[in-house]
Design a protein around this motif. Structure first.
Motif, mmCIF file in Angstrom:
data_model
loop_
_atom_site.group_PDB
_atom_site.id
_atom_site.type_symbol
_atom_site.label_atom_id
_atom_site.label_comp_id
_atom_site.label_asym_id
_atom_site.label_seq_id
_atom_site.Cartn_x
_atom_site.Cartn_y
_atom_site.Cartn_z
ATOM 1 N N THR A 73 0.852 -1.188 0.000
ATOM 2 C CA THR A 73 0.000 0.000 0.000
ATOM 3 C C THR A 73 0.888 1.238 0.000
ATOM 4 N N VAL A 74 0.625 2.160 -0.901
ATOM 5 C CA VAL A 74 1.357 3.422 -0.944
ATOM 6 C C VAL A 74 0.806 4.319 0.165
ATOM 7 N N LEU A 75 1.704 4.791 1.021
ATOM 8 C CA LEU A 75 1.310 5.619 2.149
ATOM 9 C C LEU A 75 1.493 7.110 1.885
ATOM 10 N N GLU A 76 2.466 7.435 1.035
ATOM 11 C CA GLU A 76 2.793 8.840 0.771
ATOM 12 C C GLU A 76 3.342 8.951 -0.639
ATOM 13 N N GLY A 77 2.957 9.980 -1.344
ATOM 14 C CA GLY A 77 3.480 10.213 -2.680
ATOM 15 C C GLY A 77 2.896 9.253 -3.698
ATOM 16 N N TYR A 91 0.971 4.151 -8.751
ATOM 17 C CA TYR A 91 0.052 4.005 -7.623
ATOM 18 C C TYR A 91 0.215 5.219 -6.719
ATOM 19 N N LYS A 92 -0.883 5.845 -6.376
ATOM 20 C CA LYS A 92 -0.869 7.029 -5.507
ATOM 21 C C LYS A 92 -1.190 6.621 -4.074
ATOM 22 N N ALA A 93 -0.955 7.538 -3.142
ATOM 23 C CA ALA A 93 -1.233 7.278 -1.726
ATOM 24 C C ALA A 93 -2.646 6.726 -1.569
ATOM 25 N N GLY A 94 -2.741 5.628 -0.825
ATOM 26 C CA GLY A 94 -4.022 4.971 -0.600
ATOM 27 C C GLY A 94 -4.295 3.819 -1.549
ATOM 28 N N GLU A 95 -3.529 3.697 -2.625
ATOM 29 C CA GLU A 95 -3.719 2.599 -3.579
ATOM 30 C C GLU A 95 -2.788 1.435 -3.234
ATOM 31 N N SER A 96 -3.208 0.233 -3.654
ATOM 32 C CA SER A 96 -2.477 -0.987 -3.306
ATOM 33 C C SER A 96 -2.272 -1.875 -4.523
ATOM 34 N N PHE A 97 -1.326 -2.801 -4.385
ATOM 35 C CA PHE A 97 -1.103 -3.816 -5.412
ATOM 36 C C PHE A 97 -0.559 -5.068 -4.738
ATOM 37 N N ALA A 98 -0.613 -6.173 -5.456
ATOM 38 C CA ALA A 98 -0.129 -7.447 -4.917
ATOM 39 C C ALA A 98 0.964 -8.014 -5.811
ATOM 40 N N GLU A 99 1.826 -8.813 -5.210
ATOM 41 C CA GLU A 99 2.820 -9.602 -5.934
ATOM 42 C C GLU A 99 2.659 -11.042 -5.468
#
Length: 137
Positions: A73-77, A91-99
């Motif tokens: 999860t992107v926390l900042e920037g 991905y902007k703050a608040g967005e997530s991705f999986a690996e």
């Protein structure tokens, strides 16, 4: 009990040293912020790392242990990321991705040359894994 505490502390130091070595060259600061065995899944642990990018910072292409599932999860920037042969996505703050296990993370970089960026990556992996990131050769 004391032996378990000492072993846990030593293991945490090994993990922290390994992740800090990955951050060499000032490209990214990587810190283990959580490490817990899963009580209901023998042999598995959950570890979380904070990845901090300076403006223009990046990490080299890499993989993770074959046992690792990662949720970030992107926390900042904003973070530019590409996994396997997929496109580079921001991905902007608040967005997530999986690996997923076996994925290749070819791009991982701060999307800004002027602002810092941070992400929290949560791993579920085999407890005995000591290297969280394996840089491309």
């Amino acid at each position: 009990m004391l032996r378990k505490m000492i072993s846990a502390a030593a293991f945490a130091l090994v993990l922290a040293a390994g992740t800090q070595a990955h951050a060499g060259g000032g490209k990214a600061k990587i810190s283990v912020v959580f490490d817990q065995k899963l009580p209901n899944v023998p042999g598995k642990s959950m570890r979380a790392v904070m990845v901090e990018y300076a403006p223009g910072g990046m990490s080299p292409g890499h993989t993770h242990p074959d046992s690792a599932f990662i949720y970030a999860t992107v926390l900042e920037g904003a973070i530019r990321s590409a996994v396997n042969d997929g496109p580079v996505k921001t991905y902007k703050a608040g967005e997530s991705f999986a690996e997923f296990p076996g994925d290749h993370h070819s791009v991982s970089a701060n999307a800004s040359d002027t602002k810092p960026a941070r992400l929290l990556a949560v791993f579920v992996l085999d407890t005995d894994e000591t290297e969280l990131t394996i840089d491309d050769k």
